[in-house]
Scaffold this motif. Structure first.
Motif, PDB file in Angstrom:
ATOM      1  N   THR A   8       7.103   2.406   2.824  1.00  0.00           N
ATOM      2  CA  THR A   8       5.968   1.491   2.684  1.00  0.00           C
ATOM      3  C   THR A   8       6.203   0.556   1.510  1.00  0.00           C
ATOM      4  N   ILE A   9       5.826  -0.703   1.698  1.00  0.00           N
ATOM      5  CA  ILE A   9       6.062  -1.740   0.696  1.00  0.00           C
ATOM      6  C   ILE A   9       4.722  -2.381   0.343  1.00  0.00           C
ATOM      7  N   ASP A  10       4.265  -2.187  -0.890  1.00  0.00           N
ATOM      8  CA  ASP A  10       3.061  -2.882  -1.350  1.00  0.00           C
ATOM      9  C   ASP A  10       3.455  -4.333  -1.636  1.00  0.00           C
ATOM     10  N   THR A  11       2.857  -5.244  -0.886  1.00  0.00           N
ATOM     11  CA  THR A  11       3.267  -6.651  -0.877  1.00  0.00           C
ATOM     12  C   THR A  11       2.125  -7.466  -1.449  1.00  0.00           C
ATOM     13  N   PHE A  61       2.155  -3.009   3.246  1.00  0.00           N
ATOM     14  CA  PHE A  61       0.735  -3.035   2.906  1.00  0.00           C
ATOM     15  C   PHE A  61       0.483  -4.331   2.136  1.00  0.00           C
ATOM     16  N   VAL A  62      -0.168  -5.284   2.796  1.00  0.00           N
ATOM     17  CA  VAL A  62      -0.312  -6.643   2.281  1.00  0.00           C
ATOM     18  C   VAL A  62      -1.665  -6.810   1.594  1.00  0.00           C
ATOM     19  N   GLU A  63      -1.616  -7.191   0.321  1.00  0.00           N
ATOM     20  CA  GLU A  63      -2.843  -7.414  -0.435  1.00  0.00           C
ATOM     21  C   GLU A  63      -3.543  -8.673   0.079  1.00  0.00           C
ATOM     22  N   ALA A  64      -4.854  -8.557   0.324  1.00  0.00           N
ATOM     23  CA  ALA A  64      -5.574  -9.638   1.003  1.00  0.00           C
ATOM     24  C   ALA A  64      -6.659 -10.298   0.168  1.00  0.00           C
ATOM     25  N   LEU A  65      -7.069  -9.696  -0.946  1.00  0.00           N
ATOM     26  CA  LEU A  65      -8.138 -10.304  -1.734  1.00  0.00           C
ATOM     27  C   LEU A  65      -7.640 -11.409  -2.647  1.00  0.00           C
ATOM     28  N   GLN A  87       8.271  -5.897  11.883  1.00  0.00           N
ATOM     29  CA  GLN A  87       7.754  -4.857  10.997  1.00  0.00           C
ATOM     30  C   GLN A  87       6.230  -4.817  11.019  1.00  0.00           C
ATOM     31  N   ASP A  88       5.692  -3.755  10.452  1.00  0.00           N
ATOM     32  CA  ASP A  88       4.267  -3.445  10.500  1.00  0.00           C
ATOM     33  C   ASP A  88       3.550  -4.027   9.288  1.00  0.00           C
ATOM     34  N   VAL A  89       2.341  -4.566   9.496  1.00  0.00           N
ATOM     35  CA  VAL A  89       1.504  -5.083   8.417  1.00  0.00           C
ATOM     36  C   VAL A  89       0.175  -4.338   8.419  1.00  0.00           C
ATOM     37  N   GLN A  90      -0.179  -3.775   7.271  1.00  0.00           N
ATOM     38  CA  GLN A  90      -1.465  -3.107   7.100  1.00  0.00           C
ATOM     39  C   GLN A  90      -2.130  -3.616   5.824  1.00  0.00           C
ATOM     40  N   LEU A  91      -3.301  -3.096   5.497  1.00  0.00           N
ATOM     41  CA  LEU A  91      -4.170  -3.681   4.476  1.00  0.00           C
ATOM     42  C   LEU A  91      -4.005  -3.011   3.111  1.00  0.00           C
ATOM     43  N   HIS A  92      -3.933  -3.838   2.081  1.00  0.00           N
ATOM     44  CA  HIS A  92      -3.853  -3.398   0.690  1.00  0.00           C
ATOM     45  C   HIS A  92      -4.910  -4.179  -0.091  1.00  0.00           C
ATOM     46  N   LEU A  93      -5.610  -3.514  -1.023  1.00  0.00           N
ATOM     47  CA  LEU A  93      -6.704  -4.163  -1.741  1.00  0.00           C
ATOM     48  C   LEU A  93      -6.610  -3.943  -3.238  1.00  0.00           C
ATOM     49  N   HIS A  94      -6.626  -5.059  -3.988  1.00  0.00           N
ATOM     50  CA  HIS A  94      -6.774  -5.043  -5.444  1.00  0.00           C
ATOM     51  C   HIS A  94      -8.052  -5.816  -5.771  1.00  0.00           C
ATOM     52  N   PRO A  95      -9.157  -5.117  -6.066  1.00  0.00           N
ATOM     53  CA  PRO A  95     -10.448  -5.807  -6.246  1.00  0.00           C
ATOM     54  C   PRO A  95     -10.497  -6.791  -7.406  1.00  0.00           C
ATOM     55  N   GLY A 241      10.082  22.236   7.055  1.00  0.00           N
ATOM     56  CA  GLY A 241       9.292  21.911   8.235  1.00  0.00           C
ATOM     57  C   GLY A 241       8.318  20.768   8.034  1.00  0.00           C
ATOM     58  N   ALA A 242       8.501  19.975   6.977  1.00  0.00           N
ATOM     59  CA  ALA A 242       7.615  18.835   6.741  1.00  0.00           C
ATOM     60  C   ALA A 242       7.784  17.810   7.861  1.00  0.00           C
ATOM     61  N   GLN A 243       6.665  17.292   8.349  1.00  0.00           N
ATOM     62  CA  GLN A 243       6.699  16.328   9.446  1.00  0.00           C
ATOM     63  C   GLN A 243       6.686  14.882   8.959  1.00  0.00           C
ATOM     64  N   THR A 244       6.097  14.648   7.778  1.00  0.00           N
ATOM     65  CA  THR A 244       5.850  13.280   7.338  1.00  0.00           C
ATOM     66  C   THR A 244       6.157  13.132   5.848  1.00  0.00           C
ATOM     67  N   ILE A 245       6.992  12.153   5.515  1.00  0.00           N
ATOM     68  CA  ILE A 245       7.300  11.830   4.129  1.00  0.00           C
ATOM     69  C   ILE A 245       7.041  10.333   3.937  1.00  0.00           C
ATOM     70  N   VAL A 246       6.270   9.983   2.914  1.00  0.00           N
ATOM     71  CA  VAL A 246       5.955   8.583   2.626  1.00  0.00           C
ATOM     72  C   VAL A 246       6.608   8.178   1.311  1.00  0.00           C
ATOM     73  N   LEU A 247       7.335   7.068   1.340  1.00  0.00           N
ATOM     74  CA  LEU A 247       7.947   6.475   0.149  1.00  0.00           C
ATOM     75  C   LEU A 247       7.275   5.142  -0.133  1.00  0.00           C
ATOM     76  N   LEU A 248       7.116   4.823  -1.406  1.00  0.00           N
ATOM     77  CA  LEU A 248       6.492   3.568  -1.832  1.00  0.00           C
ATOM     78  C   LEU A 248       7.503   2.702  -2.575  1.00  0.00           C
ATOM     79  N   THR A 249       7.509   1.406  -2.277  1.00  0.00           N
ATOM     80  CA  THR A 249       8.267   0.458  -3.072  1.00  0.00           C
ATOM     81  C   THR A 249       7.526  -0.876  -3.093  1.00  0.00           C
ATOM     82  N   HIS A 250       8.057  -1.827  -3.859  1.00  0.00           N
ATOM     83  CA  HIS A 250       7.524  -3.184  -3.953  1.00  0.00           C
ATOM     84  C   HIS A 250       8.688  -4.156  -3.890  1.00  0.00           C
ATOM     85  N   PRO A 251       8.502  -5.366  -3.405  1.00  0.00           N
ATOM     86  CA  PRO A 251       9.606  -6.334  -3.415  1.00  0.00           C
ATOM     87  C   PRO A 251      10.191  -6.572  -4.800  1.00  0.00           C
ATOM     88  N   PHE A 252       9.343  -6.564  -5.840  1.00  0.00           N
ATOM     89  CA  PHE A 252       9.841  -6.874  -7.178  1.00  0.00           C
ATOM     90  C   PHE A 252      10.652  -5.733  -7.802  1.00  0.00           C
TER      91      PHE A 252
END
Length: 335
Positions: A8-11, A61-65, A87-95, A241-252
């Motif tokens: 996952t990429i926080d964009t 995860f694209v920041e929209a605010l 690729q997939d685009v989902q919602l990211h929020l920084h109030p 036996g883990a089914q799901t692993i999530v990694l986080l990164t950012h373009p910068f």
């Protein structure tokens, strides 16, 4: 069943010190995502090229605010490129971005910087933020999002209640290695968990020997985790036996230097190699692992019960090696 690895990429654009020094600093837009160095994109362009070369699926995860300052067009062009690459685009929020809606936003800073956290807010307020962000993301050309990641990986139960009210079924709001929620039930190291009618899929946090200022829980990110640690963690997850692993990164994360001064930025070759090797590892071991976006995995995740959190630990030698490698990366510009 293969172990799913969700990259996952926080964009997001950057406030870039505008709240600290409103007279001299202004937010940074596309360059915070494209990260140009030497005439080439070392952020978004590098990511999309790497994923295409290895057949890797990822979620941005694209920041929209940030539209409060930039409008729709700059991030809309980025969304178009991400979707065009499959690729997939989902919602990211920084109030904090909502402060820029006030024409006199500078005067508001006398009371302190705007609150950038989603936790600690009323459910009704969160519903408004989610709906505003979702509408902005759709104006940019994305499909109606099904997943949310809150800024700064902050979480409380009101966030999930608001998500449920808005029809957002998937969350990735927990990163124990970065933030420990006040609610002990939300201190999750990974797995998948139903919370207030929403499935939370945390960014993996893994254990390491606490050395000096190094905390015991570490977030699974490109910058924080060496290739040796990554491959060891994935094999340990597979064995457990883990089914799901999530990694986080950012373009910068794929450049280094002064992010406010393009002339002093350099390619972060160590982090680029880490991502390249992760994608190659997943392609080379596709009998055991698969890259999976949130959109691709949603149907299976939402039809399933909770998946227990894995308790994974990085061995001492790879941890020490990463500490040396990261220090060298900080000190030697050419690396």
């Amino acid at each position: 069943m293969r172990t799913q690895v969700a990259i996952t990429i926080d964009t997001e654009f950057s406030v870039a010190g505008a709240f600290a020094d409103p007279e001299r600093r202004r937010p940074i837009g596309e360059a915070n995502v494209t990260c140009p160095v030497g005439g080439r994109e070392q952020g978004l362009g590098f990511l999309l090229d790497t994923f295409a070369r290895h057949g890797t699926s990822a979620t941005f995860f694209v920041e929209a605010l940030q539209t409060a300052w930039f409008g729709d067009e700059p991030m809309g062009a980025i969304v178009e490129r991400i979707l065009g690459a499959g690729q997939d685009v989902q919602l990211h929020l920084h109030p904090c971005w909502t402060a820029f809606r006030d024409p006199d936003w500078r005067s508001l800073l006398a009371g302190g910087h705007p609150d950038d956290n989603c936790d600690g807010r009323a459910t009704a307020e969160l519903v408004v933020l989610i709906e505003e962000g979702r509408a902005a993301l759709q104006r940019m050309g994305a499909s109606k999002p099904i997943a949310l990641r809150t800024g700064n990986l902050r979480s409380d139960r009101n966030i999930y209640r608001a998500m449920a009210a808005c029809g957002l079924p998937l969350a990735s709001n927990v990163g124990l290695g970065l933030n420990r929620p006040h609610d002990p039930a939300l201190r999750l190291r990974g797995g998948r968990h139903w919370i207030e009618g929403v499935m939370e899929v945390p960014v993996l946090s893994y254990g390491q020997l606490a050395i000096g200022s190094q905390p015991a829980d570490r977030l699974f990110t490109i910058t924080a985790t060496s290739t040796a640690e990554t491959e060891g963690l994935l094999w340990a997850a597979r064995e457990a036996g883990a089914q799901t692993i999530v990694l986080l990164t950012h373009p910068f994360e794929f450049i280094k230097g002064d992010r406010l001064d393009p002339a002093r930025q350099r390619v972060n070759r160590i982090n680029q190699r880490r991502l390249e090797r992760l994608c190659a590892f997943l392609a080379d071991h596709d009998g055991e692992f698969e890259s999976a976006s949130f959109a691709q995995a949603a149907r299976g995740w939402l039809a399933a019960p909770d998946e227990p959190e894995p308790r994974l630990h990085a061995p001492l030698l790879p941890v020490l090696g990463r500490m040396v490698e990261n220090k060298a990366n900080d000190l030697i510009p050419a690396l």
